[in-house]
Design a protein around this motif. Structure first.
Motif, PDB file in Angstrom:
ATOM      1  N   TRP A 196       0.824  -1.202   0.000  1.00 31.27           N
ATOM      2  CA  TRP A 196       0.000   0.000   0.000  1.00 31.27           C
ATOM      3  C   TRP A 196       0.865   1.262   0.000  1.00 31.27           C
ATOM      4  N   SER A 197       1.898   1.290   0.835  1.00 33.01           N
ATOM      5  CA  SER A 197       2.731   2.490   0.932  1.00 33.01           C
ATOM      6  C   SER A 197       3.466   2.771  -0.373  1.00 33.01           C
ATOM      7  N   ASN A 198       3.834   1.728  -1.096  1.00 27.77           N
ATOM      8  CA  ASN A 198       4.609   1.936  -2.319  1.00 27.77           C
ATOM      9  C   ASN A 198       3.750   2.100  -3.565  1.00 27.77           C
ATOM     10  N   LEU A 199       2.795   1.215  -3.782  1.00 22.53           N
ATOM     11  CA  LEU A 199       1.975   1.328  -4.986  1.00 22.53           C
ATOM     12  C   LEU A 199       1.006   2.501  -4.921  1.00 22.53           C
ATOM     13  N   VAL A 200       0.388   2.723  -3.773  1.00 15.98           N
ATOM     14  CA  VAL A 200      -0.658   3.735  -3.671  1.00 15.98           C
ATOM     15  C   VAL A 200      -0.103   5.061  -3.139  1.00 15.98           C
ATOM     16  N   VAL A 230      -3.847   1.638   5.498  1.00 18.37           N
ATOM     17  CA  VAL A 230      -4.173   0.241   5.213  1.00 18.37           C
ATOM     18  C   VAL A 230      -5.495  -0.141   5.871  1.00 18.37           C
ATOM     19  N   ARG A 231      -5.673   0.273   7.122  1.00 20.49           N
ATOM     20  CA  ARG A 231      -6.884  -0.130   7.852  1.00 20.49           C
ATOM     21  C   ARG A 231      -8.149   0.475   7.247  1.00 20.49           C
ATOM     22  N   THR A 232      -8.086   1.731   6.833  1.00 20.93           N
ATOM     23  CA  THR A 232      -9.293   2.381   6.335  1.00 20.93           C
ATOM     24  C   THR A 232      -9.569   2.069   4.872  1.00 20.93           C
ATOM     25  N   GLN A 233      -8.527   1.886   4.064  1.00 21.45           N
ATOM     26  CA  GLN A 233      -8.725   1.779   2.621  1.00 21.45           C
ATOM     27  C   GLN A 233      -8.556   0.375   2.062  1.00 21.45           C
ATOM     28  N   LEU A 234      -7.746  -0.459   2.708  1.00 24.58           N
ATOM     29  CA  LEU A 234      -7.502  -1.809   2.205  1.00 24.58           C
ATOM     30  C   LEU A 234      -8.202  -2.875   3.040  1.00 24.58           C
ATOM     31  N   TRP A 235      -8.261  -2.661   4.353  1.00 21.23           N
ATOM     32  CA  TRP A 235      -8.734  -3.716   5.255  1.00 21.23           C
ATOM     33  C   TRP A 235     -10.191  -4.129   5.023  1.00 21.23           C
ATOM     34  N   PRO A 236     -11.068  -3.236   4.559  1.00 24.57           N
ATOM     35  CA  PRO A 236     -12.418  -3.712   4.238  1.00 24.57           C
ATOM     36  C   PRO A 236     -12.415  -4.815   3.176  1.00 24.57           C
TER      37      PRO A 236
END
Length: 327
Positions: A128-132, A279-285
């Protein structure tokens, strides 16, 4: 508690499962009773003496773990004892207990096996930190992921496809490429028999390249970029010193980024806390819904940590290797 300690630097034999001091949670931290720990190449580098932990981190290897909260440090109100969690660590995962800042915790969905969850925090934060966050990946872009069959690669394929990007991968066997295709990759490059630069040129070039090789691929990665493309270097498996064709980069209006997850500060801009919050707000769902899931190749007891390190380079390994600390 027991933990893996290094009695020197070198091969797998320097890792010893031994009794050591229990960690204590400080302010804003929790104590996790560890069920499993993910295995990463950074652990191998630490074992060899090339990647020491930050000064305030545990000397025990392990950059991610999963388990249950058993104690709250001062000031913790947003988590409770008994919560199932996985955590991003600066060190200390190969142990029965781990103290972790709450800003580096992620909740484990009820349907997910706790041991499997140990293979998520490091790859999720890295991808997430690198691609997004760094490369600004958008729907419709072409993303080249080197090492598509690895832990980061298998996760990156899923994240890129979930966000509408097209995915190209490199891997060392047709069998691994077939499994990458099953995760959503559409351009498959066997680096033993094909030139990824040629393949990507035929596809118009890569808008983003996620690279774990470093020096060995530096010039060829620039060649493989599309106009305005971004190369993000996250590993050094191919060496630390290489030459960069600045002219080629200028002609493409390209950019090169190099990042390091372990060395990020706990809090503030660019911190682990910032990454985990995203990550928690945007990927974790998507993780909670089962749309993105951990790909686990092998699960070994923590006493076989040496074998787990060897499996990172084994041809049959696809995805993550995890160490089970307790049932």
């Amino acid at each position: 508690m027991r933990a893996i300690e290094l009695n020197g630097f070198g091969g797998p034999e320097v890792m010893e499962w031994t009794v050591t001091v229990d960690p204590e949670p400080g302010a804003g931290e929790v104590l996790i009773e560890v069920v499993a720990a993910g295995v990463n190449r950074a652990d191998v580098m630490q074992r060899r003496g090339f990647y020491p932990p930050p000064p305030d981190a545990s000397s025990v290897p392990g950059l991610e773990c999963s388990g249950t909260i058993v104690e709250l440090g001062p000031g913790v109100t947003d988590w409770k004892v008994g919560d199932r969690v996985c955590a991003l660590l600066a060190g200390g995962g190969y142990a029965e207990l781990a103290a972790v800042p709450t800003t580096q915790l992620l909740p484990v969905p009820e349907e997910m096996d706790l041991a499997a969850a140990a293979g998520l925090p490091e790859v999720a934060a890295t991808v997430w930190s690198n691609l997004v966050m760094t490369a600004g990946m958008r729907s419709g872009q072409l993303v080249l992921i080197h090492g598509g069959g690895g832990g980061i690669g298998t996760h990156a394929i899923q994240v890129a496809r979930r966000r509408g990007a097209r995915v190209a991968v490199t891997a060392g066997s047709d069998a691994k490429l077939a499994r990458c295709a099953g995760l959503g990759a559409e351009i498959l490059v066997n680096y033993r028999t094909q030139d990824f630069v040629t393949v990507l040129a035929d596809a118009g070039g890569a808008d983003i390249i996620l690279d774990n090789m470093g020096a060995a691929y530096l010039e060829r990665n620039v060649e493989a970029l599309a106009p305005h493309g971004r190369l993000v270097v996250i590993g050094l498996q191919g060496g630390i010193t290489g030459s960069l064709n600045i002219g080629g980069l200028l002609r493409k209006w390209g950019s090169v980024h190099a990042t390091n997850l372990r060395a990020r500060p706990r809090a503030g801009e660019g911190s682990k806390a910032e990454v985990i919050a995203a990550v928690r707000t945007q990927l974790w769902p998507d993780v909670a819904a089962g749309e993105i899931f951990p790909v686990i190749s092998a699960e070994l007891p923590v006493t076989e940590a040496g074998r787990a390190h060897e499996l990172l380079d084994a041809p049959e390994t696809f995805g993550k290797v995890v160490l089970r600390v307790r049932d």
